[in-house]
Scaffold this active site. Structure first.
Site, PDB file in Angstrom:
ATOM      1  N   THR A 110       0.814  -1.219   0.000  1.00  0.00           N
ATOM      2  CA  THR A 110       0.000   0.000   0.000  1.00  0.00           C
ATOM      3  C   THR A 110       0.848   1.269   0.000  1.00  0.00           C
ATOM      4  O   THR A 110       1.994   1.257   0.465  1.00  0.00           O
ATOM      5  CB  THR A 110      -0.893  -0.023   1.265  1.00  0.00           C
ATOM      6  N   ASP A 111       0.240   2.371  -0.432  1.00  0.00           N
ATOM      7  CA  ASP A 111       0.922   3.672  -0.356  1.00  0.00           C
ATOM      8  C   ASP A 111       1.038   4.160   1.090  1.00  0.00           C
ATOM      9  O   ASP A 111       1.836   5.062   1.380  1.00  0.00           O
ATOM     10  CB  ASP A 111       0.198   4.724  -1.208  1.00  0.00           C
ATOM     11  N   GLU A 112       0.228   3.574   1.992  1.00  0.00           N
ATOM     12  CA  GLU A 112       0.204   4.083   3.377  1.00  0.00           C
ATOM     13  C   GLU A 112       1.530   3.879   4.107  1.00  0.00           C
ATOM     14  O   GLU A 112       1.770   4.506   5.133  1.00  0.00           O
ATOM     15  CB  GLU A 112      -0.934   3.424   4.165  1.00  0.00           C
TER      16      GLU A 112
ATOM     17  N   TYR B 148      -2.102  -0.597  11.023  1.00  0.00           N
ATOM     18  CA  TYR B 148      -2.232  -1.260   9.713  1.00  0.00           C
ATOM     19  C   TYR B 148      -1.010  -0.979   8.840  1.00  0.00           C
ATOM     20  O   TYR B 148      -0.363  -1.897   8.340  1.00  0.00           O
ATOM     21  CB  TYR B 148      -3.507  -0.790   9.001  1.00  0.00           C
TER      22      TYR B 148
ATOM     23  N   LYS C 226       1.992  -3.440   7.387  1.00  0.00           N
ATOM     24  CA  LYS C 226       2.286  -3.616   5.961  1.00  0.00           C
ATOM     25  C   LYS C 226       3.747  -3.240   5.678  1.00  0.00           C
ATOM     26  O   LYS C 226       4.423  -3.901   4.884  1.00  0.00           O
ATOM     27  CB  LYS C 226       1.351  -2.759   5.103  1.00  0.00           C
TER      28      LYS C 226
HETATM   29  P1  NAD Z   1      -9.876  -7.252   1.919  1.00  0.00           P
HETATM   30  O1  NAD Z   1      -9.947  -7.054   3.392  1.00  0.00           O
HETATM   31  O2  NAD Z   1     -11.097  -7.037   1.093  1.00  0.00           O
HETATM   32  O3  NAD Z   1      -9.355  -8.731   1.594  1.00  0.00           O
HETATM   33  C1  NAD Z   1      -8.363  -9.365   2.353  1.00  0.00           C
HETATM   34  C2  NAD Z   1      -8.546 -10.861   2.180  1.00  0.00           C
HETATM   35  O4  NAD Z   1      -7.537 -11.542   2.960  1.00  0.00           O
HETATM   36  C3  NAD Z   1      -9.901 -11.370   2.696  1.00  0.00           C
HETATM   37  O5  NAD Z   1     -10.475 -12.232   1.745  1.00  0.00           O
HETATM   38  C4  NAD Z   1      -9.545 -12.107   3.965  1.00  0.00           C
HETATM   39  O6  NAD Z   1     -10.444 -13.171   4.279  1.00  0.00           O
HETATM   40  C5  NAD Z   1      -8.147 -12.619   3.657  1.00  0.00           C
HETATM   41  N1  NAD Z   1      -7.382 -12.911   4.876  1.00  0.00           N
HETATM   42  C6  NAD Z   1      -7.245 -12.124   5.967  1.00  0.00           C
HETATM   43  N2  NAD Z   1      -6.492 -12.753   6.893  1.00  0.00           N
HETATM   44  C7  NAD Z   1      -6.117 -13.946   6.349  1.00  0.00           C
HETATM   45  C8  NAD Z   1      -5.331 -15.022   6.809  1.00  0.00           C
HETATM   46  N3  NAD Z   1      -4.749 -15.011   8.014  1.00  0.00           N
HETATM   47  N4  NAD Z   1      -5.158 -16.089   5.999  1.00  0.00           N
HETATM   48  C9  NAD Z   1      -5.742 -16.125   4.769  1.00  0.00           C
HETATM   49  N5  NAD Z   1      -6.501 -15.141   4.291  1.00  0.00           N
HETATM   50  C10 NAD Z   1      -6.683 -14.055   5.053  1.00  0.00           C
HETATM   51  O7  NAD Z   1      -8.685  -6.333   1.437  1.00  0.00           O
HETATM   52  P2  NAD Z   1      -8.367  -5.693   0.010  1.00  0.00           P
HETATM   53  O8  NAD Z   1      -8.822  -4.304   0.027  1.00  0.00           O
HETATM   54  O9  NAD Z   1      -8.801  -6.613  -1.049  1.00  0.00           O
HETATM   55  O10 NAD Z   1      -6.769  -5.670   0.079  1.00  0.00           O
HETATM   56  C11 NAD Z   1      -5.998  -6.741  -0.454  1.00  0.00           C
HETATM   57  C12 NAD Z   1      -4.529  -6.392  -0.318  1.00  0.00           C
HETATM   58  O11 NAD Z   1      -4.253  -5.194  -1.025  1.00  0.00           O
HETATM   59  C13 NAD Z   1      -4.070  -6.148   1.112  1.00  0.00           C
HETATM   60  O12 NAD Z   1      -2.788  -6.701   1.262  1.00  0.00           O
HETATM   61  C14 NAD Z   1      -4.046  -4.636   1.239  1.00  0.00           C
HETATM   62  O13 NAD Z   1      -3.069  -4.246   2.177  1.00  0.00           O
HETATM   63  C15 NAD Z   1      -3.629  -4.251  -0.170  1.00  0.00           C
HETATM   64  N6  NAD Z   1      -4.073  -2.930  -0.630  1.00  0.00           N
HETATM   65  C16 NAD Z   1      -5.388  -2.560  -0.550  1.00  0.00           C
HETATM   66  C17 NAD Z   1      -5.793  -1.324  -1.053  1.00  0.00           C
HETATM   67  C18 NAD Z   1      -7.235  -0.868  -1.014  1.00  0.00           C
HETATM   68  O14 NAD Z   1      -7.517   0.283  -1.324  1.00  0.00           O
HETATM   69  N7  NAD Z   1      -8.184  -1.718  -0.669  1.00  0.00           N
HETATM   70  C19 NAD Z   1      -4.843  -0.467  -1.621  1.00  0.00           C
HETATM   71  C20 NAD Z   1      -3.509  -0.883  -1.671  1.00  0.00           C
HETATM   72  C21 NAD Z   1      -3.139  -2.116  -1.179  1.00  0.00           C
HETATM   73  O1  DAU Z   2      -4.227   3.937   0.506  1.00  0.00           O
HETATM   74  C1  DAU Z   2      -4.406   2.560   0.375  1.00  0.00           C
HETATM   75  C2  DAU Z   2      -5.258   2.072   1.513  1.00  0.00           C
HETATM   76  O2  DAU Z   2      -6.585   2.528   1.258  1.00  0.00           O
HETATM   77  C3  DAU Z   2      -5.245   0.559   1.682  1.00  0.00           C
HETATM   78  O3  DAU Z   2      -3.952   0.153   2.023  1.00  0.00           O
HETATM   79  C4  DAU Z   2      -6.233   0.140   2.780  1.00  0.00           C
HETATM   80  O4  DAU Z   2      -6.289  -1.283   2.850  1.00  0.00           O
HETATM   81  C5  DAU Z   2      -7.592   0.673   2.425  1.00  0.00           C
HETATM   82  O5  DAU Z   2      -8.516   0.369   3.460  1.00  0.00           O
HETATM   83  C6  DAU Z   2      -7.544   2.178   2.218  1.00  0.00           C
HETATM   84  O6  DAU Z   2      -7.290   2.873   3.456  1.00  0.00           O
HETATM   85  P1  DAU Z   2      -8.043   4.244   3.821  1.00  0.00           P
HETATM   86  O7  DAU Z   2      -8.006   4.423   5.279  1.00  0.00           O
HETATM   87  O8  DAU Z   2      -7.544   5.348   2.972  1.00  0.00           O
HETATM   88  O9  DAU Z   2      -9.523   3.852   3.293  1.00  0.00           O
HETATM   89  P2  DAU Z   2     -10.972   4.074   3.927  1.00  0.00           P
HETATM   90  O10 DAU Z   2     -11.951   3.698   2.866  1.00  0.00           O
HETATM   91  O11 DAU Z   2     -11.113   3.442   5.263  1.00  0.00           O
HETATM   92  O12 DAU Z   2     -11.030   5.657   4.129  1.00  0.00           O
HETATM   93  C7  DAU Z   2     -10.834   6.538   3.045  1.00  0.00           C
HETATM   94  C8  DAU Z   2     -10.881   7.946   3.594  1.00  0.00           C
HETATM   95  O13 DAU Z   2     -12.220   8.228   4.027  1.00  0.00           O
HETATM   96  C9  DAU Z   2     -10.013   8.154   4.815  1.00  0.00           C
HETATM   97  O14 DAU Z   2      -9.465   9.469   4.782  1.00  0.00           O
HETATM   98  C10 DAU Z   2     -10.970   8.025   5.999  1.00  0.00           C
HETATM   99  C11 DAU Z   2     -12.275   8.537   5.430  1.00  0.00           C
HETATM  100  N1  DAU Z   2     -13.499   7.913   5.948  1.00  0.00           N
HETATM  101  C12 DAU Z   2     -13.584   6.553   5.937  1.00  0.00           C
HETATM  102  C13 DAU Z   2     -14.717   5.915   6.419  1.00  0.00           C
HETATM  103  C14 DAU Z   2     -14.812   4.411   6.417  1.00  0.00           C
HETATM  104  C15 DAU Z   2     -14.539   8.712   6.408  1.00  0.00           C
HETATM  105  O15 DAU Z   2     -14.464   9.951   6.396  1.00  0.00           O
HETATM  106  N2  DAU Z   2     -15.656   8.071   6.868  1.00  0.00           N
HETATM  107  C16 DAU Z   2     -15.787   6.706   6.901  1.00  0.00           C
HETATM  108  O16 DAU Z   2     -16.844   6.198   7.364  1.00  0.00           O
END
Ligand code: NAD
Ligand code: DAU
Length: 357
Positions: free
Chosen positions: A133-135, A159, A163
């Site tokens: 992730t970018d975080e 989190y 990562k």
């Molecule tokens: P998600 O929470 O939707 O999916 C995560 C999956 O991992 C789920 O299916 C969960 O059941 C599985 N999981 C969790 N713990 C596990 C374990 N111990 N063993 C096996 N499986 C397990 O998350 P996502 O948004 O699809 O993110 C997927 C990946 O991409 C993550 O590594 C996250 O850090 C990364 N990522 C997400 C975003 C985003 O915006 N969602 C952005 C950048 C990177």
């Molecule tokens: O940047 C990549 C990341 O993006 C991934 O690594 C994470 O897995 C993914 O969850 C996401 O993280 P964020 O914290 O940026 O996403 P989230 O959707 O939780 O929140 C997006 C923005 O919106 C953040 O600034 C918090 C805000 N927010 C979020 C929720 C859920 C609100 O204002 N209200 C809300 O109810």
């Protein structure tokens, strides 16, 4: 020879989109290892389960014996590692699960893969792609330049710290053992199958249910949004074209303030719900509720994607307005997917986090 892939977390949001993308374009074995916890949903890959080359295994990435068995019996040469605890708010409430899955789980996979790769004589085509992730780069202020692959790590939440730890392990396995790891760091994804605890699907559901739209702090935080399909093409290209040890930033060149996304969603829902035969209980904009900020809330993320553009020729193709419209349409037409997720556990989680709102 087609790749034999193990996709961890393949029943989650990005993982399931990627598995579908991959199966449409590649032959070869596809094994998904997913614990099927709250965010992992069998329904996300149900359409793939009738393919003989596809297998969904319910299990934990921390289970070394299971991972060893899968790598061996399925003759895996490529691991694409999505599995993680992924929600920042949950990591604030309970960081232990994040250390366990994201750090110990990644370590377990790296060790198991190292064992297999070494036992097989270190084949050149083996790959371990770690999805991150970018975080990990921390927070930007309004005028800072976007994150590059050489920006120092500065994770701010449990989190992102977990990562960052797993990224360091993946990097170390390349430098120490020569193991062919790759790392991608991506910005915020949106699109179909995203669990409704994240900003965009949460707002879509709450508008349909007539519930408050909780905006943290002043709503001015900025994220760099990328459609999940664009993330999938980037991952595929990294897998095919990158050199072992490479790291690539992936992003949408699309910085948007949270409050502007909420306004756009209100407008789209107001326009599109009636066309889909859905009557909204309340005027969406009236549901917007500013609430206490997320502790340690990162102000702004932005990715510099010049490296992946230059080296691999990848660029995002979705425009945000079209992508958001497509996503809203998906949530409007997939009540059968999201309704079961509004379970007692899910509701309880939000109650613990915010009280009644
Ligand atoms: P998600 O929470 O939707 O999916 C995560 C999956 O991992 C789920 O299916 C969960 O059941 C599985 N999981 C969790 N713990 C596990 C374990 N111990 N063993 C096996 N499986 C397990 O998350 P996502 O948004 O699809 O993110 C997927 C990946 O991409 C993550 O590594 C996250 O850090 C990364 N990522 C997400 C975003 C985003 O915006 N969602 C952005 C950048 C990177
Ligand atoms: O940047 C990549 C990341 O993006 C991934 O690594 C994470 O897995 C993914 O969850 C996401 O993280 P964020 O914290 O940026 O996403 P989230 O959707 O939780 O929140 C997006 C923005 O919106 C953040 O600034 C918090 C805000 N927010 C979020 C929720 C859920 C609100 O204002 N209200 C809300 O109810």
């Amino acid at each position: 020879m087609p790749k034999q892939v193990l996709i961890t977390g393949g029943a989650g949001f990005i993982g399931s989109n990627f598995v579908r993308h991959w199966c449409q374009r590649h032959t070869g074995r596809v094994v998904v290892l997913d614990i099927l916890g709250y965010a992992g949903n069998r329904a996300n890959v149900a359409d793939l389960e009738d393919q003989a080359r596809f297998r969904l295994v319910k299990g934990d990435i921390c289970d070394r014996a299971l991972v060893d068995e899968l790598l061996t019996t399925e003759q895996i040469d490529t691991v694409i590692h999505f599995a993680a605890e992924s929600h920042v708010d949950r990591s604030i409430l309970g960081p232990a699960a994040f250390v366990q899955t994201n750090v110990v789980g990644t370590f377990t996979l790296l060790e198991a893969f190292r064992d297999r790769w070494q036992t097989q004589g270190k084949p050149h085509h083996y790959r371990f792609l770690h999805i991150s992730t970018d975080e990990v780069y921390g927070s930007l202020s309004a005028d800072d330049p976007a994150f590059t692959e050489t920006t120092p790590y500065a994770p701010n939440s449990p989190y992102s710290a977990s990562k960052a730890s797993s990224d360091h392990l993946a990097r170390a396995y390349f430098h120490t053992y020569g193991m062919p790891t790759l790392i991608t760091n991506c910005s915020n994804n949106y699109g179909p199958y995203q669990f409704p605890e994240k900003l965009i699907p949460l707002m879509c559901l709450n508008i349909m249910l007539g519930k408050p739209l909780p905006v943290y702090g002043d709503g001015q935080n900025v994220r760099d949004w990328l459609h999940v399909s664009d993330h999938c093409t980037a991952i595929e290209q990294v897998l095919h074209q990158a050199e072992p040890g490479d790291v690539y930033n992936i992003g949408g060149n699309n910085q948007v303030k949270n409050i502007d996304i909420v306004y756009q969603l209100c407008e789209l829902m107001g326009e599109m719900a009636p066309a889909n035969g859905i009557e909204l209980p309340k005027t969406p904009r009236e549901l917007i509720t500013f609430i206490a900020d997320r502790p340690g809330h990162d102000r702004r993320y932005a990715m510099d994607i010049s490296k992946i553009k230059r080296d691999l020729g990848w660029s995002p193709v979705y425009n945000f307005t079209d992508g958001l419209r497509q996503t809203v349409a998906w949530y409007l037409t997939h009540r059968d997917w999201w309704q079961p997720l509004l379970s007692a556990e899910y509701q309880g989680y939000y109650k613990n986090l915010y009280g009644d709102r």
